[in-house]
Design an enzyme around this catalytic site. Structure first.
Site, PDB file in Angstrom:
ATOM      1  N   ILE A   1      -0.645  -5.387   4.945  1.00 47.39           N
ATOM      2  CA  ILE A   1      -0.147  -4.967   3.801  1.00 47.39           C
ATOM      3  C   ILE A   1       1.157  -5.631   3.292  1.00 47.39           C
ATOM      4  CG2 ILE A   1      -1.600  -2.815   3.932  1.00 47.39           C
ATOM      5  CD1 ILE A   1       0.865  -1.391   4.760  1.00 47.39           C
ATOM      6  N   GLY A  24       0.042   0.293  13.030  1.00 45.01           N
ATOM      7  CA  GLY A  24      -0.832  -0.796  12.885  1.00 45.01           C
ATOM      8  C   GLY A  24      -0.343  -1.720  13.881  1.00 45.01           C
ATOM      9  N   ALA A  25       0.879  -2.136  14.055  1.00 49.10           N
ATOM     10  CA  ALA A  25       1.296  -3.398  14.760  1.00 49.10           C
ATOM     11  C   ALA A  25       1.092  -3.149  16.426  1.00 49.10           C
ATOM     12  CB  ALA A  25       2.966  -3.593  14.470  1.00 49.10           C
ATOM     13  N   THR A  84       9.344 -10.450  11.346  1.00 48.90           N
ATOM     14  CA  THR A  84       8.692  -9.491  10.291  1.00 48.90           C
ATOM     15  C   THR A  84       9.028  -8.225  10.404  1.00 48.90           C
ATOM     16  OG1 THR A  84       6.995  -9.547  12.312  1.00 48.90           O
ATOM     17  CG2 THR A  84       6.598 -10.964  10.624  1.00 48.90           C
ATOM     18  N   VAL A 140       7.766   0.037  13.772  1.00 48.74           N
ATOM     19  CA  VAL A 140       8.926   0.181  13.222  1.00 48.74           C
ATOM     20  C   VAL A 140       9.149   0.289  11.922  1.00 48.74           C
ATOM     21  CG1 VAL A 140       9.147  -2.284  13.129  1.00 48.74           C
ATOM     22  CG2 VAL A 140      11.050  -0.924  13.767  1.00 48.74           C
ATOM     23  N   GLY A 141       8.134   0.003  10.926  1.00 45.12           N
ATOM     24  CA  GLY A 141       8.177  -0.146   9.754  1.00 45.12           C
ATOM     25  C   GLY A 141       8.790   1.292   9.150  1.00 45.12           C
ATOM     26  N   GLU A 142       7.982   2.231   9.314  1.00 45.52           N
ATOM     27  CA  GLU A 142       8.571   3.613   8.581  1.00 45.52           C
ATOM     28  C   GLU A 142       9.677   4.223   9.217  1.00 45.52           C
ATOM     29  OE1 GLU A 142       4.238   5.176   7.069  1.00 45.52           O
ATOM     30  OE2 GLU A 142       4.639   5.840   8.939  1.00 45.52           O
ATOM     31  N   GLY A 152       0.836  -1.168  -0.113  1.00 44.91           N
ATOM     32  CA  GLY A 152      -0.016   0.091  -0.055  1.00 44.91           C
ATOM     33  C   GLY A 152       0.836   1.241  -0.140  1.00 44.91           C
ATOM     34  N   ASN A 173       7.950  -9.267  16.850  1.00 43.58           N
ATOM     35  CA  ASN A 173       8.464 -10.582  16.069  1.00 43.58           C
ATOM     36  C   ASN A 173       9.883 -10.000  15.454  1.00 43.58           C
ATOM     37  OD1 ASN A 173       8.868 -12.436  13.983  1.00 43.58           O
ATOM     38  ND2 ASN A 173       6.954 -13.031  14.021  1.00 43.58           N
TER      39      ASN A 173
HETATM   40 MO1  MOS Z   1       1.359   5.145   5.338  1.00 42.30          MO
HETATM   41  S1  MOS Z   1       2.189   6.415   4.245  1.00 42.30           S
HETATM   42  O1  MOS Z   1       0.854   6.091   6.877  1.00 42.30           O
HETATM   43  O2  MOS Z   1       0.581   3.940   4.879  1.00 42.30           O
END
Ligand code: MOS
Length: 734
Positions: A470, A513-514, A623, A692-694, A244, A620
């Site tokens: 996603i 999200g996580a 991931t 942690v993703g961003e 996404g 995790n």
């Molecule tokens: Mo992220 S750019 O907030 O899906």
């Protein structure tokens, strides 16, 4: 459940399942092709038709007329619905540009028709036969030009466009050492693998939509508004999403067109946005122009720091919030930040891959490198010197937990930072080699998130939430959370996501999200644990859920038996108190990069990358690592390749496909390493985790720019750093 006080010890802290390196529970479905993505959904009892969208070929104006006779007469065509024939539609709350309906054109490739046919090829062929007469109006498409007329925007997500502390101008003027530079980032496109796609089917006034959405409830609400129907009449599903990156946060035209086409034909209709249409039809990350000024005393203490950012959007849109991290990252008594917004008639600008901090740090972290050099300080030393444990704009607000210094120090040691030489001083064959560093910073947002957890008489726990996965690992970390809470193995947990019949979750975005979604599952499990204890007549205070059993004192009952014949259900939503107001919650990192720059051509190759992340408990490590590696890869893209080329005359992005909008491929990506600091943040949630993703993306591109400078002595302040910007200034080498 409301999270209002810092988390105490709770069942998650057992870490039997949470925190363990568990492989994706949906991995097998994906690698065997059984995970159904939106366009692939297939019911053999249904007779699908195919919708093909047509986009506007002007950027601004009105449609005078549309001739669809030839399209309607083409083989296989069942219906042609145009933006004129459908009339004005509603506009979703979260949409800036309208998606379909009416004669007004707000941007290039805005959807103006959908052709429905028996096959995809028939629909596509017929769409090319539609004749459109436009009344074109002139527009503004060039940010550099529109910058002069930019205005102060309204608050963005509750944050003001401007902040000021102390006397910035005075302190900057008086500073012993100072820098004042301007940086630019171009328009960028999400470029997720799976295009936007939807299937719609009506039963009377009830609409079923299979789609690819990061946020089920946002989409469902805005689709209802757009179509003028009751939200309760829409059943929306998005169980698997092929990426996404922010492009699927908000309702897009594929879902609207599919619903309208299905209504027109009485058939289930599939609509995917063709890649060449997608880029201009949807949203993108807007370009920025950023001016950064920093002043420091001779010892390297920042005395003044200022960051201004200009970006553009359609009327009614908002700015790219590129100054946000500068409000929080470094100390300094005198400060200013400002965002200015120009009106542009390009496609809608919106969230993409760490909006705000990603482009903001692309500028700020080069500026910090430049300032360190002026001061004669190592850039790591300079950052450590100006670390702050409180919000520098509001010193009464501490960070909940901040270990940027730990990230920088550990990273320096692991990466071999001491081997770094002066700019242009390290050569291997035809390559000039350089090392670069940048701080990583991304705020840790939390969102309300609900879940329902069912315990069956087989002892299996099933979780239902409209949370999406996603590609991030939501299925897996939700299974881990429920398993930990209910004392069962992960394979005794079923996870059901992305369905509007389930409780409304945080959804996937902004790296919230996580932590948010697992907290919602935690809350639902607390309810289920209470229900189990009550049924067994156990005191819920001393009850233990472990190894598929429920124990209290010296009594022990298999969980399956506690469920009873009809099972038990726990449902709740995690809501958030004011801990995010009293404490600044953010995630921190340090990005290290080694590049080689070809001394003849100026081509940059990234050779090594390391990210050290401090982001609370890691739910995790597999991931999470994959998230960070993916983000570092995006950082390479933003530093070296990614740029939407604007046709400033006609108002569209020229390179609107994956052949000409370049993203990194495997051969561009070298050795990548990720280290997570072992930490928890009890202020963040009962999970003590953060996003942690961003974070994995924020800072990477500047580290690459700084490494290029260290390799060559060439300072490029305009992204992407393509070889033409480097070659002219390469050092003379024998
Ligand atoms: Mo992220 S750019 O907030 O899906």
């Amino acid at each position: 459940m409301k999270f209002e006080t810092p988390a105490k010890t709770n069942p998650i802290d057992n870490l039997k399942v949470v925190g363990q390196p568990i492989h994706r529970i949906d991995g097998e479905l994906k690698t065997t092709g059984r995970a159904m993505y939106a366009y692939e959904w297939h019911d053999p009892n249904l007779h699908y038709a195919y919708g093909y969208p047509l986009g506007s070929s002007i950027a601004k104006g009105r449609i005078k007329s549309m001739d669809v006779a030839a399209a309607e007469a083409a083989p296989g065509v069942m219906s042609v619905v145009t933006t004129l024939s459908v009339g004005e539609l509603g506009k979703g709350k979260l949409n800036t540009a309208k998606l379909f309906g009416g004669d007004e054109i707000q941007h290039y490739h805005q959807a103006i028709a959908v052709v429905v046919a028996e096959t995809f090829e028939q629909a596509r062929a017929a769409a090319s036969l539609i004749k459109v007469e436009y009344q074109e109006e002139s527009g503004t498409f060039d940010l550099a030009e529109a910058k002069m007329s930019a205005v102060k925007p309204k608050d963005t997500d509750g944050a003001p466009p401007d902040t000021a502390v102390g006397d910035f101008d005075g302190a900057f003027y008086a500073a012993a050492v100072s820098m004042d530079e301007t940086y630019t980032t171009p328009d960028q496109s999400h470029s997720m693998m799976e295009p936007h796609a939807s299937i719609a089917l009506w039963h009377g006034d009830e609409l079923t939509v299979w789609t690819s959405s990061q946020m089920i409830d946002w989409w469902r609400s805005d689709l209802a508004t757009t179509l003028g129907i009751d939200k309760e009449k829409i059943h929306m599903m998005s169980p698997f999403i092929g990426g996404g990156f922010g492009g699927k946060l908000f309702l897009r035209s594929d879902a609207v067109l599919a619903a309208i086409a299905a209504k027109a034909t009485g058939r289930p209709v599939k609509v995917a946005l063709p890649r060449p249409l997608l880029v201009n039809n949807t949203t993108h990350r807007p370009a920025t122009i950023q001016r950064i000024r920093i002043g420091a005393d001779k010892s390297g203490m920042i005395t003044a720091i200022g960051h201004e950012s200009w970006s553009g959007d359609l009327p009614g849109g908002g700015p790219e919030t590129a100054v946000m991290q500068t409000r929080l990252l470094y100390a300094g008594e005198n400060r200013m930040t400002a965002m200015r917004l120009a009106e542009l008639n390009l496609p809608e600008g919106n969230a993409m891959r760490a909006p705000g901090e990603a482009p903001g740090l692309m500028a700020l972290e080069i500026a910090i490198d430049e300032m360190a050099e002026k001061l004669g300080l190592d850039p790591i030393e300079f950052r450590i010197l100006n670390d702050t444990q409180v919000d520098p704009e509001k010193p009464e607000r501490p960070f909940s937990h901040r270990n940027l210094v730990g990230c920088l120090k550990l990273g320096a040691e692991r990466f071999g930072w001491n081997d770094r030489k002066k700019p242009g001083a390290r050569r291997e064959g035809n390559w000039l080699i350089g090392l670069g560093v940048a701080a990583g910073f991304r705020n840790n947002l939390v969102m309300p998130s609900g879940a329902r957890v069912r315990l069956g008489n087989d002892g299996v726990v099933n979780v239902e939430t409209d949370m999406t996965d996603i590609g991030t690992g939501s299925y897996t970390i939700i299974a881990q959370t429920a398993a930990e809470m209910m004392g069962v193995a992960v394979d005794k947990v079923g996870v059901h996501l992305g369905d509007s019949r389930f409780p409304i979750s945080a959804g996937s975005g902004g790296q919230f999200g996580a932590n948010s979604a697992t907290s919602g599952v935690y809350a639902a499990c607390v309810k289920l644990r209470e229900a189990v204890a009550m049924r067994l007549g156990f005191n819920s205070d001393d009850v233990v859920f472990e190894n598929g059993e429920v124990r209290s004192g010296n009594r022990s009952v298999p969980l399956a038996a506690a469920a009873g014949a009809e099972g038990l259900v726990g449902e709740d939503t995690m809501e958030w108190g004011d801990l995010t107001d009293t404490h600044q919650q953010s995630t921190f990192g340090a990005h290290f990069v080694e590049v080689g720059v070809d001394l003849a051509t100026g081509e940059t190759r990234v050779r090594r990358m390391l990210a050290v992340c401090a982001a609370g408990r890691i739910i995790n490590p597999i991931t999470a690592r994959s998230q960070v590696i993916g983000a570092m890869t995006m950082g390479v893209g933003l530093a070296l390749f990614e740029e939407l080329a604007v046709d400033t005359r006609r108002g569209f992005f020229v390179n609107h496909d994956l052949a000409s909008y370049e993203v990194p491929v495997h051969a561009d990506i070298p050795y990548q390493e990720v280290i997570f600091l072992d930490e928890t943040d009890p202020m963040s949630s009962p999970m003590k985790a953060k996003g942690v993703g961003e974070l994995g993306l924020c800072g990477v591109s500047a580290a690459i720019a700084n490494a290029i400078y260290n390799a060559t002595g060439v300072r490029v302040r305009d992204y992407p750093i393509t070889l033409d910007k480097v070659i002219g200034d390469l050092p003379e080498v024998a």
